[in-house]
Write a protein that holds these residues in place. Structure first.
Motif, PDB file in Angstrom:
ATOM      1  N   PRO A 137       0.829  -1.213   0.000  1.00  0.00           N
ATOM      2  CA  PRO A 137       0.000   0.000   0.000  1.00  0.00           C
ATOM      3  C   PRO A 137       0.864   1.265   0.000  1.00  0.00           C
ATOM      4  O   PRO A 137       1.878   1.343   0.691  1.00  0.00           O
ATOM      5  CB  PRO A 137      -0.795  -0.127   1.305  1.00  0.00           C
ATOM      6  CG  PRO A 137      -0.813  -1.586   1.605  1.00  0.00           C
ATOM      7  CD  PRO A 137       0.499  -2.112   1.130  1.00  0.00           C
ATOM      8  N   SER A 138       0.468   2.240  -0.815  1.00  0.00           N
ATOM      9  CA  SER A 138       1.192   3.515  -0.899  1.00  0.00           C
ATOM     10  C   SER A 138       0.205   4.625  -1.177  1.00  0.00           C
ATOM     11  O   SER A 138      -0.899   4.391  -1.691  1.00  0.00           O
ATOM     12  CB  SER A 138       2.254   3.457  -1.999  1.00  0.00           C
ATOM     13  OG  SER A 138       1.645   3.204  -3.260  1.00  0.00           O
ATOM     14  N   TRP A 139       0.617   5.844  -0.856  1.00  0.00           N
ATOM     15  CA  TRP A 139      -0.254   6.997  -1.090  1.00  0.00           C
ATOM     16  C   TRP A 139      -0.042   7.496  -2.528  1.00  0.00           C
ATOM     17  O   TRP A 139       1.069   7.425  -3.059  1.00  0.00           O
ATOM     18  CB  TRP A 139       0.055   8.114  -0.108  1.00  0.00           C
ATOM     19  CG  TRP A 139      -0.322   7.752   1.298  1.00  0.00           C
ATOM     20  CD1 TRP A 139       0.498   7.361   2.285  1.00  0.00           C
ATOM     21  CD2 TRP A 139      -1.647   7.730   1.830  1.00  0.00           C
ATOM     22  NE1 TRP A 139      -0.193   7.090   3.431  1.00  0.00           N
ATOM     23  CE2 TRP A 139      -1.531   7.311   3.185  1.00  0.00           C
ATOM     24  CE3 TRP A 139      -2.907   8.020   1.327  1.00  0.00           C
ATOM     25  CZ2 TRP A 139      -2.632   7.174   4.010  1.00  0.00           C
ATOM     26  CZ3 TRP A 139      -3.993   7.891   2.170  1.00  0.00           C
ATOM     27  CH2 TRP A 139      -3.876   7.468   3.487  1.00  0.00           C
ATOM     28  N   PRO A 140      -1.099   7.966  -3.156  1.00  0.00           N
ATOM     29  CA  PRO A 140      -0.955   8.438  -4.530  1.00  0.00           C
ATOM     30  C   PRO A 140      -0.115   9.719  -4.595  1.00  0.00           C
ATOM     31  O   PRO A 140      -0.088  10.496  -3.630  1.00  0.00           O
ATOM     32  CB  PRO A 140      -2.395   8.690  -4.968  1.00  0.00           C
ATOM     33  CG  PRO A 140      -3.122   9.001  -3.704  1.00  0.00           C
ATOM     34  CD  PRO A 140      -2.477   8.131  -2.662  1.00  0.00           C
ATOM     35  N   ALA A 141       0.581   9.917  -5.723  1.00  0.00           N
ATOM     36  CA  ALA A 141       1.345  11.155  -5.934  1.00  0.00           C
ATOM     37  C   ALA A 141       0.370  12.278  -6.264  1.00  0.00           C
ATOM     38  O   ALA A 141      -0.508  12.124  -7.120  1.00  0.00           O
ATOM     39  CB  ALA A 141       2.348  10.961  -7.053  1.00  0.00           C
ATOM     40  N   VAL A 142       0.487  13.383  -5.564  1.00  0.00           N
ATOM     41  CA  VAL A 142      -0.435  14.514  -5.750  1.00  0.00           C
ATOM     42  C   VAL A 142       0.355  15.725  -6.230  1.00  0.00           C
ATOM     43  O   VAL A 142       1.335  16.137  -5.602  1.00  0.00           O
ATOM     44  CB  VAL A 142      -1.167  14.844  -4.430  1.00  0.00           C
ATOM     45  CG1 VAL A 142      -2.113  16.014  -4.633  1.00  0.00           C
ATOM     46  CG2 VAL A 142      -1.932  13.626  -3.924  1.00  0.00           C
ATOM     47  N   LYS A 143      -0.053  16.299  -7.353  1.00  0.00           N
ATOM     48  CA  LYS A 143       0.571  17.517  -7.878  1.00  0.00           C
ATOM     49  C   LYS A 143      -0.317  18.703  -7.518  1.00  0.00           C
ATOM     50  O   LYS A 143      -1.519  18.705  -7.820  1.00  0.00           O
ATOM     51  CB  LYS A 143       0.744  17.416  -9.385  1.00  0.00           C
ATOM     52  CG  LYS A 143       1.734  16.344  -9.815  1.00  0.00           C
ATOM     53  CD  LYS A 143       1.890  16.319 -11.326  1.00  0.00           C
ATOM     54  CE  LYS A 143       2.895  15.248 -11.756  1.00  0.00           C
ATOM     55  NZ  LYS A 143       3.077  15.216 -13.230  1.00  0.00           N
TER      56      LYS A 143
END
Length: 356
Positions: A286-292
């Motif tokens: 599980p990982s957090w999504p990359a947010v721009k």
């Protein structure tokens, strides 16, 4: 008040049920001793003979101080030795409530200790009907659960990050907050209050308890100290319920509005604009999504969900949502034990092995 003849038991020879009028035991001729216990059998008849009544109402017997013989109160000389009464004491009298009237010659004693007490007769217990037992058992069965052997079929996870942007919004309130720019204001209803408007005449039925008389009843018995008992009577008021029509004025209220100044204004707020998701299974950690983000954006709330899927030997599937620390313990193909409710609406739980 009715008078009934009691009984007494001879302490010398053990003769039981000697008539109250008899001052000597008819069996052994021993005088009735001072302090003898008089008792009143349940079936004792009322005394109606005038001479017998006069004897009973004369007062407590007295005990000769010379020979201990018992003598009726109306006699001034001892029935045993012929001596005058002088300072000879009288038998005691006693008032009893209905539940306390002695019915036999045995003295009341404290209840025996449980170890020494005779076995009490077994009371018949109320038996629960079979259909009630079946109904309760059925409800308990439905609310229960069973253990199921299963394997981990899959593991899914998803994580999301909320994206907020800083933008101008239009709001209304009863005051302008700091940073807000007023656009307009107007008078509006903020609340209502009750105001007395008038009274209206009404009638209603009112009940009240009214004493109609008194009732005399037997409330106990008096041991007259001469082998007889006299009924004790008590009185109590008797009441009836009466109704009457009562007139009254009922207050009538109106809803009166409370006005205040309301404002429309513009203000900048951080508000949700988008949500970025990341999803995966057991093959990917599980990982957090990359947010721009641009200059007027920021991260908001974070959401995460972890679900384990199971399959039993019959091919039936189950799923359980778990926290991250438990999600990482399980891999596809791993054997587990589940606690499954017998009704489909219940919650499935993983039976965790006990820690040593």
């Amino acid at each position: 008040m009715a008078i009934r003849e009691g009984r007494w038991d001879c302490p010398t020879c053990g003769t039981v049920g000697v008539l109250g009028r008899q001052v000597n035991c008819p069996n052994c001729a021993t005088p009735r001793p001072e302090g003898v216990r008089f008792y009143l059998p349940e079936d004792a008849a009322e005394v109606t003979d005038s001479a017998h009544l006069a004897r009973a109402r004369a007062g407590a017997d007295w005990i000769c101080e010379h020979c201990d013989s018992s003598t009726p109160a109306a006699e001034i000389r001892c029935s045993g030795c012929g001596a005058e009464r002088g300072s000879s004491p009288a038998q005691g009298t006693h008032d009893y409530d209905l539940d306390d009237i002695p019915r036999d010659g045995r003295e009341r004693r404290a209840a025996p200790q449980p170890a020494l007490a005779a076995a009490a007769p077994r009371r018949r217990r109320w038996k629960t009907p079979a259909f009630v037992v079946a109904l309760v058992a059925g409800v308990m069965w439905c609310n229960g659960s069973k253990k199921v052997e299963a394997t981990v079929a899959a593991a899914d996870w998803e994580r999301a990050v909320e994206v907020q942007d800083y933008r101008t919004v239009r709001e209304e309130d009863w005051s302008v907050p700091q940073g807000g720019r007023q656009q307009r204001s107007w008078r509006a209803i903020r609340d209502y209050r009750q105001v007395l408007d008038h009274y209206e005449n009404r009638t209603r039925q009112v009940s009240e308890r009214v004493q109609t008389g008194t009732r005399t009843y037997t409330c106990g018995s008096r041991d007259l100290g001469n082998g007889h008992f006299e009924d004790r009577t008590c009185t109590e008021p008797e009441y009836t319920t009466k109704y009457r029509t009562e007139s009254y004025q009922e207050p009538i209220y109106r809803q009166e509005p409370i006005y205040d100044t309301k404002f429309a204004y513009e203000i900048e707020r951080w508000l949700p604009n988008d949500t970025v998701w990341a999803r995966g299974n057991a093959a990917r950690e599980p990982s957090w999504p990359a947010v721009k983000l641009d200059d007027k954006e920021r991260e908001g709330a974070r959401i995460e969900k972890y679900v384990l899927h199971f399959r039993d030997k019959d091919g039936k599937t189950y799923q359980v949502e778990v926290p991250l620390d438990r999600f990482s313990r399980y891999r596809p193909g791993q054997a587990v034990q589940l606690r499954v409710p017998r009704v489909s609406s219940g919650k499935v739980e993983i039976v965790e092995p006990e820690k040593e």
